[in-house]
Design a protein around this motif. Sequence first.
Motif, PDB file in Angstrom:
ATOM      1  N   GLN A   1      -1.038  16.929 -18.213  1.00  0.00           N
ATOM      2  CA  GLN A   1      -1.154  16.562 -19.755  1.00  0.00           C
ATOM      3  C   GLN A   1      -2.383  15.739 -20.059  1.00  0.00           C
ATOM      4  OE1 GLN A   1       1.579  13.575 -21.674  1.00  0.00           O
ATOM      5  NE2 GLN A   1       1.096  14.309 -23.574  1.00  0.00           N
ATOM      6  N   VAL A   2      -3.220  16.492 -20.771  1.00  0.00           N
ATOM      7  CA  VAL A   2      -4.438  15.912 -21.076  1.00  0.00           C
ATOM      8  C   VAL A   2      -4.490  15.260 -22.511  1.00  0.00           C
ATOM      9  CG1 VAL A   2      -7.034  16.412 -21.645  1.00  0.00           C
ATOM     10  CG2 VAL A   2      -6.088  17.602 -19.527  1.00  0.00           C
TER      11      VAL A   2
ATOM     12  N   LEU B   1      -4.067   8.999 -13.326  1.00  0.00           N
ATOM     13  CA  LEU B   1      -3.396   9.002 -14.486  1.00  0.00           C
ATOM     14  C   LEU B   1      -2.844  10.561 -14.538  1.00  0.00           C
ATOM     15  CD1 LEU B   1      -4.733   6.510 -16.941  1.00  0.00           C
ATOM     16  CD2 LEU B   1      -2.646   6.288 -15.689  1.00  0.00           C
ATOM     17  N   LEU B   2      -3.820  11.592 -14.250  1.00  0.00           N
ATOM     18  CA  LEU B   2      -3.554  12.681 -14.367  1.00  0.00           C
ATOM     19  C   LEU B   2      -2.534  13.281 -12.972  1.00  0.00           C
ATOM     20  CD1 LEU B   2      -7.179  14.596 -15.391  1.00  0.00           C
ATOM     21  CD2 LEU B   2      -4.797  14.756 -16.551  1.00  0.00           C
ATOM     22  N   CYS B   3      -2.775  13.056 -11.882  1.00  0.00           N
ATOM     23  CA  CYS B   3      -2.163  13.666 -10.809  1.00  0.00           C
ATOM     24  C   CYS B   3      -1.352  12.632  -9.650  1.00  0.00           C
ATOM     25  CB  CYS B   3      -2.920  14.613 -10.182  1.00  0.00           C
ATOM     26  SG  CYS B   3      -4.536  13.584  -9.654  1.00  0.00           S
ATOM     27  N   GLY B   4      -1.548  11.626  -9.946  1.00  0.00           N
ATOM     28  CA  GLY B   4      -0.981  10.655  -9.064  1.00  0.00           C
ATOM     29  C   GLY B   4      -1.946  10.240  -8.000  1.00  0.00           C
TER      30      GLY B   4
ATOM     31  N   ILE C   1     -12.252  13.473 -18.107  1.00  0.00           N
ATOM     32  CA  ILE C   1     -10.788  13.637 -18.494  1.00  0.00           C
ATOM     33  C   ILE C   1      -9.842  12.360 -18.082  1.00  0.00           C
ATOM     34  CG2 ILE C   1      -8.578  15.081 -18.501  1.00  0.00           C
ATOM     35  CD1 ILE C   1     -10.431  17.612 -18.430  1.00  0.00           C
ATOM     36  N   GLU C   2     -10.258  12.144 -16.910  1.00  0.00           N
ATOM     37  CA  GLU C   2      -9.312  11.070 -16.143  1.00  0.00           C
ATOM     38  C   GLU C   2      -9.809   9.729 -16.897  1.00  0.00           C
ATOM     39  OE1 GLU C   2      -6.947   8.908 -13.794  1.00  0.00           O
ATOM     40  OE2 GLU C   2      -6.915  11.055 -13.799  1.00  0.00           O
TER      41      GLU C   2
ATOM     42  N   ALA D   1     -13.543  21.488 -22.937  1.00  0.00           N
ATOM     43  CA  ALA D   1     -12.349  22.214 -23.394  1.00  0.00           C
ATOM     44  C   ALA D   1     -11.673  23.246 -22.242  1.00  0.00           C
ATOM     45  CB  ALA D   1     -12.764  22.892 -24.608  1.00  0.00           C
ATOM     46  N   PRO D   2     -12.709  23.947 -21.703  1.00  0.00           N
ATOM     47  CA  PRO D   2     -11.991  24.978 -20.614  1.00  0.00           C
ATOM     48  C   PRO D   2     -11.302  24.253 -19.428  1.00  0.00           C
ATOM     49  CG  PRO D   2     -14.350  25.798 -21.118  1.00  0.00           C
ATOM     50  CD  PRO D   2     -14.092  24.365 -21.615  1.00  0.00           C
ATOM     51  N   ILE D   3     -11.541  23.269 -19.073  1.00  0.00           N
ATOM     52  CA  ILE D   3     -10.933  22.358 -17.687  1.00  0.00           C
ATOM     53  C   ILE D   3      -9.841  21.783 -18.300  1.00  0.00           C
ATOM     54  CG2 ILE D   3     -11.395  20.764 -16.304  1.00  0.00           C
ATOM     55  CD1 ILE D   3     -13.137  23.071 -15.495  1.00  0.00           C
TER      56      ILE D   3
END
Length: 378
Positions: A281-282, A181-184, A242-243, A269-271
């Motif tokens: 987009q997170v 979902l983040l990067c394909g 996050i993913e 948060a930093p990542i």
Amino acid sequence: MDNLFCALGGGSHIGASCYYLQVDGHSFLLDCGVRSTGSSRLPQLSQLTSEFLDGIWQLDQVILSHAHMDHIGALPYLDAGRDLSILCNPVTQTLTELQLRDFDPLPQRLSSSRQRQLYEAKKERVLSMIHPIGFRRSYETDDYKVTLFPAGHMPGAAMTYIETSKHRILYTGDFSGQKELLCGGYYWPQELPVDVLIIEGTHAYTKDAWQQGYWNIERCLVHQLQLGQTVTLETTNVTKGIELARYLSSALMKSPCWFSGIYLDASMAPIAEAFETAGYQVYTPDIRPLLKPDDIREQAIVIKKGHQGRSYGSVMNGDAFTLHADCQTLTHFINDVQAETTILVHSEPSGMANISNGLDIGNKACIQAVDGETYLFT
């Protein structure tokens, strides 16, 4: 010089990925990571100088596939007092700098402040040697060319294609067949010839489809939410956390189960901010940064790094899913590429059904790498 491959780490196990490639008179180091557990965290870099090179400085090129610590964590140990050329995607460069400066586990293992100061100095020197190149762009010398292609897996993750006068080498790094979902998912131009394929085999010896882990977490999470619980998902890997947030936000929208929001705690948060800055987009209306405990409402989902710090409600393992290609994807990829030699790395061989059962590559070689063993190719 012989054409050869040697896994200095991350061959027949997962962790400390570091691969030496010698081809047509040139020497490449593919990744340089650490193990998360065990007494020996580092790859066997001493084997470079005992068997192949006079010094680390003789490496023609270091290439980083992505910014997970098991692929970048030992970079400071490449400082040999001379410049190296280190290539990676620009997002990987940003995340590598962030990971090594903010999340590096190795300094705490050093016994004195003097040792830690020297280590930090080495780290900064190595980070200054990184040269970013974008996807589908090449770094060329008179003797070889390096091109990076998207690998899926995480933002910035790259497949590495090396072209010399006589050989074409493809190193997949960690890759995913599914569209994250983040990067394909990964992108590989099938028309490009490959003589030697170095492929990660995390799931080469398992049968489960990549979706299984997600489904298991979703099922357990929905059960807790239906009981009115807030749930904390603990992950050792911020990228995976996050993913997972993105997946759950999408999956739970299709579920009758209500939740008040998904919160990423301060350790993530930093990542998350680095991803957002790079265009990934997170944060969404459902996924929010956890700024203070009072933000948490009933039936919330909190994702945090590790066991430290505050947890909320029921606690679950947030690592029990994969960002790697499953066995079916690995089999299809090897069959499509049809390399003369395929070398499996980043895998843990077992007695279970393995990838070789589905291969259709004729008399071409498929080798399971073992750490420290040297494999010659023509």
